[in-house]
Motif scaffolding. Structure first.
Motif, PDB file in Angstrom:
ATOM      1  N   LEU A   1       0.833  -1.171   0.099  1.00 11.10           N
ATOM      2  CA  LEU A   1       0.018  -0.003  -0.024  1.00 11.10           C
ATOM      3  C   LEU A   1       0.764   1.244  -0.035  1.00 11.10           C
ATOM      4  N   LEU A   2       1.955   1.219   0.824  1.00 12.25           N
ATOM      5  CA  LEU A   2       2.800   2.525   0.805  1.00 12.25           C
ATOM      6  C   LEU A   2       3.659   2.492  -0.327  1.00 12.25           C
ATOM      7  N   ASN A   3       3.953   1.615  -1.087  1.00  9.95           N
ATOM      8  CA  ASN A   3       4.839   1.511  -2.144  1.00  9.95           C
ATOM      9  C   ASN A   3       3.773   1.984  -3.251  1.00  9.95           C
ATOM     10  N   MET A   4       2.476   2.090  -3.304  1.00 10.71           N
ATOM     11  CA  MET A   4       1.477   2.198  -4.385  1.00 10.71           C
ATOM     12  C   MET A   4       1.482   0.930  -5.248  1.00 10.71           C
ATOM     13  N   SER A   5       1.885   0.015  -4.887  1.00 10.56           N
ATOM     14  CA  SER A   5       1.896  -1.294  -5.409  1.00 10.56           C
ATOM     15  C   SER A   5       1.027  -2.427  -5.134  1.00 10.56           C
ATOM     16  N   SER A   6      -0.253  -1.906  -4.742  1.00 16.73           N
ATOM     17  CA  SER A   6      -1.235  -2.884  -4.189  1.00 16.73           C
ATOM     18  C   SER A   6      -1.737  -3.809  -5.215  1.00 16.73           C
ATOM     19  N   GLY A   7      -1.929  -3.481  -6.323  1.00 15.58           N
ATOM     20  CA  GLY A   7      -2.246  -4.271  -7.563  1.00 15.58           C
ATOM     21  C   GLY A   7      -3.841  -4.130  -7.602  1.00 15.58           C
ATOM     22  N   LEU A   8      -4.547  -3.244  -6.855  1.00 10.90           N
ATOM     23  CA  LEU A   8      -6.014  -2.790  -7.206  1.00 10.90           C
ATOM     24  C   LEU A   8      -6.140  -2.166  -8.421  1.00 10.90           C
ATOM     25  N   ASP A   9      -7.274  -2.551  -8.960  1.00 11.37           N
ATOM     26  CA  ASP A   9      -7.651  -2.130 -10.049  1.00 11.37           C
ATOM     27  C   ASP A   9      -8.546  -0.947 -10.050  1.00 11.37           C
ATOM     28  N   PHE A  10      -7.880   0.360 -10.019  1.00  8.65           N
ATOM     29  CA  PHE A  10      -8.430   1.578  -9.656  1.00  8.65           C
ATOM     30  C   PHE A  10      -7.858   2.603 -10.597  1.00  8.65           C
ATOM     31  N   LEU A  11      -8.826   2.690 -11.651  1.00 10.46           N
ATOM     32  CA  LEU A  11      -8.488   3.584 -12.798  1.00 10.46           C
ATOM     33  C   LEU A  11      -7.977   4.910 -12.614  1.00 10.46           C
ATOM     34  N   ASN A  12      -6.765   5.309 -13.184  1.00 11.78           N
ATOM     35  CA  ASN A  12      -6.332   6.663 -13.055  1.00 11.78           C
ATOM     36  C   ASN A  12      -6.263   7.224 -14.401  1.00 11.78           C
ATOM     37  N   LEU A  13      -7.047   8.046 -14.922  1.00 10.49           N
ATOM     38  CA  LEU A  13      -7.126   8.322 -16.304  1.00 10.49           C
ATOM     39  C   LEU A  13      -6.519   9.776 -16.595  1.00 10.49           C
ATOM     40  N   GLY A  14      -5.628  10.180 -15.639  1.00 11.60           N
ATOM     41  CA  GLY A  14      -4.942  11.376 -15.685  1.00 11.60           C
ATOM     42  C   GLY A  14      -5.685  12.380 -16.108  1.00 11.60           C
ATOM     43  N   SER A  15      -5.215  13.326 -16.637  1.00 12.90           N
ATOM     44  CA  SER A  15      -5.821  14.990 -16.805  1.00 12.90           C
ATOM     45  C   SER A  15      -6.201  15.201 -18.081  1.00 12.90           C
ATOM     46  N   ASP A  16      -6.545  14.090 -19.217  1.00 15.05           N
ATOM     47  CA  ASP A  16      -7.257  14.401 -20.325  1.00 15.05           C
ATOM     48  C   ASP A  16      -8.475  14.979 -20.286  1.00 15.05           C
ATOM     49  N   PRO A  17      -8.950  16.199 -20.669  1.00 13.68           N
ATOM     50  CA  PRO A  17     -10.048  16.759 -20.494  1.00 13.68           C
ATOM     51  C   PRO A  17     -10.958  16.151 -21.060  1.00 13.68           C
ATOM     52  N   GLU A  18     -11.245  14.968 -21.687  1.00  9.91           N
ATOM     53  CA  GLU A  18     -12.408  14.052 -21.987  1.00  9.91           C
ATOM     54  C   GLU A  18     -12.678  13.042 -21.177  1.00  9.91           C
TER      55      GLU A  18
END
Length: 489
Positions: free
Chosen positions: A260-277
């Motif tokens: 969890l602290l390494n941000m390597s949990s493997g959870l499927d938690f979408l991060n779609l970035g800053s794309d305005p769409e």
């Protein structure tokens, strides 16, 4: 008393569509109807309501004048907020709420709850569901207490001989003169004391400023402090004690505290970035916590896995939020108050008096982004890590706040970080992300250029705050380069 205004900045059309950022089968459905469009624009309005509320009440600008000032200086100029030309906004100083509305939208509200900051109110709620707490600051009076816990003798006097003060002053002046970066606070701490600082008009060393994902590093420190104090009975390699993950066939039971602290949990938690769409869509799980008014802890843990724990570093809010939920459950199981816990276990002990950790409507800290701290708060936080988690107390003793070896862990690249750029909820420079910084540098970092850089080989902490829309990584690298060049070790 209420202040209402309408403005006409740029308009951005928001249409959710599948892009190459999404894995096959994961793309959100295109938003083609007026109802979908209004829903997406409503998310931008919700985030704007939060920022307006916090900019007025948490940062503490001059009230009536601050309403238009916050929109003009903190929201409207920045593409990431997608301020719409039909948005109107209001601040009610009696109810301490801010609202943003627009054509066809449900008005979005954010409510100020004192030491818990501002909270977006979800549809159906007229108030938060928890009882707000006054968070007493119990550190000794800074006016009569020696640095670092207090403010007395905080500065080098005289400056150390190895510091070229003219060169350092020129470096700080240059940094402040880069107007496109909107730097509002810049502090250099060398050999344990402040060597130089600069502030934009209207901001001081004690002004709480939004620190964005620097709060992830606070989350790391809170986990460490809870372990050191015996309030959280886990080690880094123990499975994360999340009750919902303990089913016999649930692969999530293998996720460790370390993952969890390494941000390597493997959870499927979408991060779609800053794309305005895509950034305002429901599918953007990473950022929903900032604009939808949801229960952020339940959102974090209620995710499946799509890769093995520890295998890949992926920047996703699920992991630090889950870690802090674990701390909350442990603290409340002891019968202690959660909302005052960070101040007692961490901030009071290092003399940090201006932190505000904001919550959702259920009293969960949105510590991955909605956190406010002052320049001197962050300087002290950096020193705690520079000093290996041990704090010098006003009586001449010492206080081990973080476990022995904790700082080594957070400043070491995660096994799944192929670029050697991320540790234990801190960014690290082992892969050369900041070319002008020493290799051992590591830092808390937040959106729009919030940084607390810790450089052990140079005995330095450098804090930079303010909303930068540009390439703030290169800018911070240059600041570090110029500062280190001014101190000949």
């Amino acid at each position: 008393m209420s202040v209402r205004m309408g403005v006409r900045p740029r308009h951005v059309t928001m249409v959710a569509a599948a892009t190459a950022l999404l894995a096959p089968g994961c793309a959100p459905e295109p938003a083609q109807t007026e109802e979908d469009e209004a829903h997406i624009r409503g998310h931008a309005a919700g985030m704007a309501a939060h920022h307006l509320c916090a900019g007025v009440f948490v940062v503490g600008r001059d009230y009536e004048r601050s309403v238009e000032e916050v929109v003009a200086q903190d929201i409207r100029p920045f593409d990431r907020f997608d301020w719409q030309d039909d948005f109107e906004y209001a601040v009610d100083f009696e109810t301490r709420t801010a609202s943003v509305s627009g054509d066809g939208l449900r008005t979005q509200y954010a409510e100020y709850n004192g030491d818990q900051g501002c909270t977006i109110l979800p549809a159906g709620l007229e108030d938060v569901t928890f009882e707000p707490r006054v968070v007493e600051r119990l550190s000794p009076d800074p006016a009569v207490t020696a640095w670092p816990t207090g403010d007395v003798a905080a500065y080098h006097d005289p400056p150390p001989s190895e510091a070229d003060m003219a060169a350092l002053g020129a470096a700080l002046d240059w940094a402040m003169a880069q107007s496109e970066h909107n730097t509002r606070a810049l502090v250099v701490v060398y050999a344990g004391k402040i060597l130089g600082e600069r502030y934009a008009p209207g901001f001081t060393r004690n002004t709480p400023q939004i620190s964005w994902s620097q709060g992830k590093s606070i989350a790391s420190a809170l986990v460490g402090a809870a372990i050191q104090a015996g309030h959280l009975d886990v080690g880094l390699d123990d499975p994360a004690p999340v009750p919902e993950w303990q089913g016999v066939d649930d692969p999530r039971r293998e996720i460790r505290i370390r993952d969890l602290l390494n941000m390597s949990s493997g959870l499927d938690f979408l991060n779609l970035g800053s794309d305005p769409e895509l950034r305002w869509t429901h599918a953007h799980e990473h950022s929903r916590i900032y604009f939808e008014g949801i229960d952020v802890f339940e959102h974090a843990i209620d995710q499946p896995m799509d890769t093995l724990p520890g295998a890949i570093f992926r920047y996703r809010n699920s992991d630090p939020l889950t870690a802090i939920r674990i701390v909350r459950q442990a603290v409340e199981a002891r019968g202690e108050d959660w909302l005052t816990y960070p101040q007692r276990i961490l901030f009071d002990r290092i003399g940090a008096r201006n932190y505000v950790l904001e919550t959702d409507a259920w009293g969960n800290f949105i510590i991955t982004g909605y956190d406010y701290g002052s320049a001197w708060d962050w300087a002290r936080f950096g020193l705690l890590h520079l000093w290996d988690g041990v704090w010098p107390t006003p009586d001449g003793g010492s206080d081990r706040i973080l476990p022995e070896g904790w700082v080594d862990f957070v400043s070491t690249p995660a096994p799944g970080a192929a670029l050697r750029n991320y540790g234990g909820l801190f960014w690290v420079n082992r892969g050369g992300a900041f070319p002008r910084a020493p290799e051992d540098a590591y830092w808390a970092a937040g959106a729009m250029g919030q940084y607390t850089a810790i450089i052990p080989s140079r005995d330095l902490v450098i804090v930079r705050l303010g909303p930068s829309p540009g390439d703030h990584g290169a800018y911070m690298s240059d600041i570090i380069g110029e500062v280190t060049a001014a101190i000949d070790r």
